[in-house]
Design a protein around this motif. Structure first.
Motif, PDB file in Angstrom:
ATOM      1  N   GLN A  98     -25.692  -8.799  -8.567  1.00 36.80           N
ATOM      2  CA  GLN A  98     -26.731  -7.932  -9.153  1.00 36.80           C
ATOM      3  C   GLN A  98     -26.117  -7.011 -10.210  1.00 36.80           C
ATOM      4  N   LYS A 129     -37.326  -6.181 -12.932  1.00 32.04           N
ATOM      5  CA  LYS A 129     -37.164  -7.495 -13.581  1.00 32.04           C
ATOM      6  C   LYS A 129     -36.203  -8.383 -12.779  1.00 32.04           C
ATOM      7  N   TYR A 130     -35.145  -7.776 -12.251  1.00 36.88           N
ATOM      8  CA  TYR A 130     -34.150  -8.562 -11.514  1.00 36.88           C
ATOM      9  C   TYR A 130     -34.436  -8.570 -10.003  1.00 36.88           C
ATOM     10  N   LYS A 131     -35.733  -8.371  -9.677  1.00 32.45           N
ATOM     11  CA  LYS A 131     -36.208  -8.476  -8.289  1.00 32.45           C
ATOM     12  C   LYS A 131     -35.472  -7.535  -7.327  1.00 32.45           C
ATOM     13  N   LYS A 133     -36.845  -4.571  -6.324  1.00 29.89           N
ATOM     14  CA  LYS A 133     -37.926  -3.592  -6.205  1.00 29.89           C
ATOM     15  C   LYS A 133     -37.608  -2.491  -5.197  1.00 29.89           C
TER      16      LYS A 133
END
Ligand SMILES: Cc1cc2nc3c(=O)[nH]c(=O)nc-3n(C[C@H](O)[C@H](O)[C@H](O)COP(=O)(O)OP(=O)(O)OC[C@H]3O[C@@H](n4cnc5c(N)ncnc54)[C@H](O)[C@@H]3O)c2cc1C
Length: 141
Positions: A98, A129-131, A133
């Protein structure tokens, strides 16, 4: 002897007592993301000097009188540093992959902004955008 530690995190709501006022590392006034505390100590020292001078002139160095320091410091520095602390906590939750994804899309300016607690909407947008949340929620988005 305990030496070389940097007290990142753990900002204190109350930094005064009767006849006593804390400044700098003694009350954890460092930037929670990079540990810089020199500028924070100088800023707090300036605020403390004003409040202490006023308290001595009024012959009242009680916790109540010195409490003005808490109010001014939290308005000038504390509230912003709390945001920085949240950014650090968000980065701490990320995996190496990540982190690599983020480094591809963030600029140096973005990172400097995060270390000042600004630019948080951009960080949240990228996290979503990169999940990530859950992490975005942890910084208030
Ligand atoms: C390895 C390291 C690298 C760092 N790098 C940076 C950096 O690049 N940039 C940055 O902004 N910050 C940096 N910091 C943090 C920064 O050094 C501190 O946040 C800053 O010095 C805090 O200032 P201060 O006046 O609160 O405390 P200090 O600078 O620790 O001053 C406290 C003083 O009180 C004295 N003292 C302690 N007990 C007593 C006693 N009982 N009686 C009398 N005197 C006493 C101590 O000897 C000391 O001189 C770094 C810290 C470390 C450990």
């Amino acid at each position: 002897m305990n030496a070389g530690c940097v007290p990142v995190g753990g900002l204190m709501k109350n930094m005064v007592a009767d006849g006593m006022l804390g400044v700098g590392d003694a009350v954890n006034q460092v930037n929670p993301i990079h540990g810089g505390g020199i500028a924070e100590s100088i800023t707090a020292g300036r605020i403390a000097g004003g409040v202490i001078a006023k308290a001595i002139a009024a012959k009242d160095c009680s916790a109540k009188a010195l409490g003005e320091y808490n109010k001014i410091w939290w308005k000038e520095r504390g509230d912003g540093l709390v945001k920085v602390e949240k950014v650090r906590e968000a980065f701490e939750q990320m995996s190496d992959d990540q982190m690599n994804d983020l480094i591809d899309v963030l600029s140096g300016e973005d990172l400097v902004g995060f270390s000042k607690g600004t630019n948080l909407p951009k960080l949240a947008k990228v996290l979503i955008k990169y999940k990530m949340k859950g992490i975005a929620r942890s910084i208030g988005f």
